[in-house]
Design an enzyme around this catalytic site. Structure first.
Site, short mmCIF file in Angstrom:
data_model
loop_
_atom_site.label_atom_id
_atom_site.label_comp_id
_atom_site.label_asym_id
_atom_site.label_seq_id
_atom_site.Cartn_x
_atom_site.Cartn_y
_atom_site.Cartn_z
CB CYS A 98 16.84 19.73 73.91
SG CYS A 98 17.58 20.26 75.50
CE LYS B 150 21.65 3.85 80.10
NZ LYS B 150 23.07 3.63 79.42
#
EC number: 2.6.1.16
Length: 609
Positions: free
Chosen positions: A2, A604
């Site tokens: 985060c 990805k």
């Protein structure tokens, strides 16, 4: 995982915090929020989704104040939502938090019993309530924080405000990164350098067990227990892009070196050491359901398929349940035999892989139990599976997977322990032994990473080879496949992974003095067999790069090049052996000048079938 930004000074806090959060967007997030204090009153704005949503909210209802904290959240406890977004407030205490609190359930139950009401599903709100509970008893903000943190187990980076002490900002660190920026009459706190680099280049790096209190225009550093600290600042000369990569040349290298932390985050809060068991509540599979499993099908693509192959070895060995492993794009087109006693376990880093999602839906339609191993919380696969086991690897930017792969292996190990305990094939003592092994993995990975410079020299020696062969046996055969995939993905050199025992059934015809052969030969039950296979390569002029257990002098005498790593036990070796293979692929690619983080033709997350 985060992002955190805090500010205290003479400027308006919101623009500074918002700018800092934008500079942390590369880390990935699912929600965001900011809180400021003005005249002793907290004012919060939170939103799900991208920062643009929060920005629009602030434009419509501005936030004033010269002290504030902000956060971008990557969900670990509770799905992405406005109510789970940070900051969280309890009474007069406001908190933003990175990390995972191991004993949050125990603390929450105690706080609920005392009459406290929770408004989110997060472990972070527990910290806010705990500090507020202490503050109610002491009336001293700093003391309340110290007393609360003394009861918390787990990892955290915290920024904390208090409405009753509006000129004070407190930050604390344990197991999650935190940096303090020193300005002219103003101070910044962040989880990563890029967030504040445009405001100051004078940084103080906090260590575990430390706390900083910003009050009356200066910071005071100490231990959580209260011992004063004399911290020195460092001048940072990084460019903004270098800062995003943590000083590493590429995201891939950064993510390789993040693997010890990623593994620690994946096991934190899940190990029941005394019981020899693990806690996997999010999988939503009760013991009775686990005992009803007659067969397991693991379905995945690419790197995740390689981790699935390792999982097959683990589960069949310890749980005595037949396991099949399928490539997702093949699974749904072969009319597989599936019934209510089948557990379909899908593995996907992104949770959005189209073929894997389609296989999951097919199995559900046929009545199978389903579970998923994912890295991205609340992704499509995580939502649609009956249960999920999250790998807490954090955002992975490099297209070639590294830390996500290693944490998938750890997740499969965790699930094997849980399944074995449920079906009775793993007893308490064996469970304790397996958990003890897992606890060593972060340190073993750190040791394996120390081979980086040696691997770079090896890469320089073999970078012009046109073909590579990777050999392994047993659980290390999938690691050979993964090593070959990494090399071809980012260096564009042709490479094949093969079972060492199958070499004589074809690939041996390719071996000559121009072909490097990477042989995985740790000390295990197949050691002698692999040694024999290696001799066959040497006899035909092959150039052997042997990756072996530390201290193996016999291998060092035979191979052209030897890399020693600390392989602690047969079943954990695949995790450790992955590191030098990742580093080899990385350094060869760098030397050849390819785009390591975004190799040609690859994505990805493969969201088309």
């Amino acid at each position: 995982m985060c992002g955190i930004v805090g500010y205290i000074g003479a400027q308006e806090a919101t623009p500074i915090i918002l700018d800092g959060l934008k500079r942390l967007e590369y880390r990935g997030y699912d929600s965001a929020g900011i809180c400021t204090l003005l005249e002793g009153k907290a004012d919060k704005r939170r939103s799900e989704g991208k920062l643009i949503n929060l920005e629009r909210l602030i434009q419509s209802t501005p936030l004033a104040g010269r002290i504030g904290i902000g956060h971008t959240r990557w969900a670990t406890h509770g799905p992405p939502s406005e109510r789970n977004a940070h900051p969280h407030q309890a009474g007069s205490i406001i908190v933003v938090h990175n990390g995972i609190i191991e004993n949050y359930l125990e603390l929450k139950q105690r706080l609920v019993t005392s009459g406290r009401v929770f408004n989110s599903d997060t472990d972070t709100e527990v910290i806010a309530h705990l500090i507020d509970d202490k503050f109610a008893g002491t009336g001293d903000f700093e003391r309340a924080v110290r007393e609360a943190l003394a009861e918390v187990r787990g990892a955290y980076a915290l920024c904390i405000l208090c409405e009753r002490e509006p000129g004070v900002l407190i930050a604390a660190k344990q197991g999650s990164p935190m940096v303090v920026g020193l300005g002219e009459g103003e101070f910044f706190v962040a989880s990563d350098i890029p967030a504040i680099l445009s405001h100051t280049r004078e940084m103080v790096f906090m260590e575990d067990g430390e706390i900083v209190v910003f009050r009356d225009g200066h910071p005071t550093f100490s231990t959580v227990a209260g011992a004063p600290l004399d911290k020195k600042s460092r001048h940072i000369d990084w460019s903004p892009l270098m800062a995003e990569k943590g000083g590493y040349k590429h995201f891939m290298l950064k993510e390789i070196f993040e693997q010890p932390r990623a593994v620690q985050d994946t096991i934190t809060g899940r190990l029941l050491e005394e019981q020899g068991d693990v806690r996997l509540e999010e999988m939503k599979l009760a013991d009775e359901q686990l005992r009803g499993i007659g067969r397991i099908c693991i379905v995945a693509c690419g790197t995740s398929w390689h981790s699935a192959l390792v999982g097959k070895f683990l589960m069949e060995e310890h749980c005595r349940i037949p396991v099949e492993v399928d490539i997702a794009s093949e699974f749904r087109y072969r009319n597989p035999v599936i019934d209510s006693k089948t557990l379909l376990l899908v593995i996907s880093q992104s949770g959005e892989t189209a073929d894997t999602l389609a296989a999951l839906r097919e199995a559900k339609a046929r009545g199978a139990m389903t579970a998923a191993i994912c890295n991205v919380v609340d992704s499509s696969i995580a939502r649609e599976a009956h249960g999920v086991l999250y790998t807490h690897a954090g955002p992975e930017i490099g297209v070639a997977s590294t830390k996500a792969f290693v944490t998938q292996l750890v997740a499969l190990y965790l699930f094997t322990i849980r399944l074995g305990r449920a079906v009775g094939t793993i007893d308490c003592e064996q469970g304790r032994t397996m958990i003890g092994g897992l606890l060593k993995v972060p340190a073993l990975l750190e040791q394996a990473l120390e081979t980086n410079e040696q691997v770079e020299r090896i890469a320089r020696r073999y970078m012009n080879a046109r073909d590579f062969l990777y050999l392994g046996r047993g659980m290390n055969y999938p690691i050979a496949l993964e090593g070959a995939l990494k090399l071809k993905e980012i260096s564009y050199i042709h490479a094949e992974g093969y079972p060492a025992g199958e070499m004589k059934h074809g690939p041996i015809a390719l071996i000559d003095e121009n072909m490097p052969v990477v042989v995985l030969v740790p000390k295990n039950s197949t050691y002698e067999k692999v040694l024999s296979n290696m001799e066959e390569v040497i006899a035909r002029g092959g150039r052997v790069i042997a990756i072996c257990s530390a201290g193996d002098e016999a291998i060092a005498k035979k191979a052209e090049v030897t890399l020693e790593v600390p392989t602690d036990g047969e079943e954990l070796a695949p995790i450790i052996l992955s590191v030098p293979l990742q580093l080899l692929a990385y350094h060869v690619a760098v030397l050849k000048g390819t785009d390591v983080d975004q190799p040609r033709n690859l994505a990805k997350s493969v969201t088309v079938e």
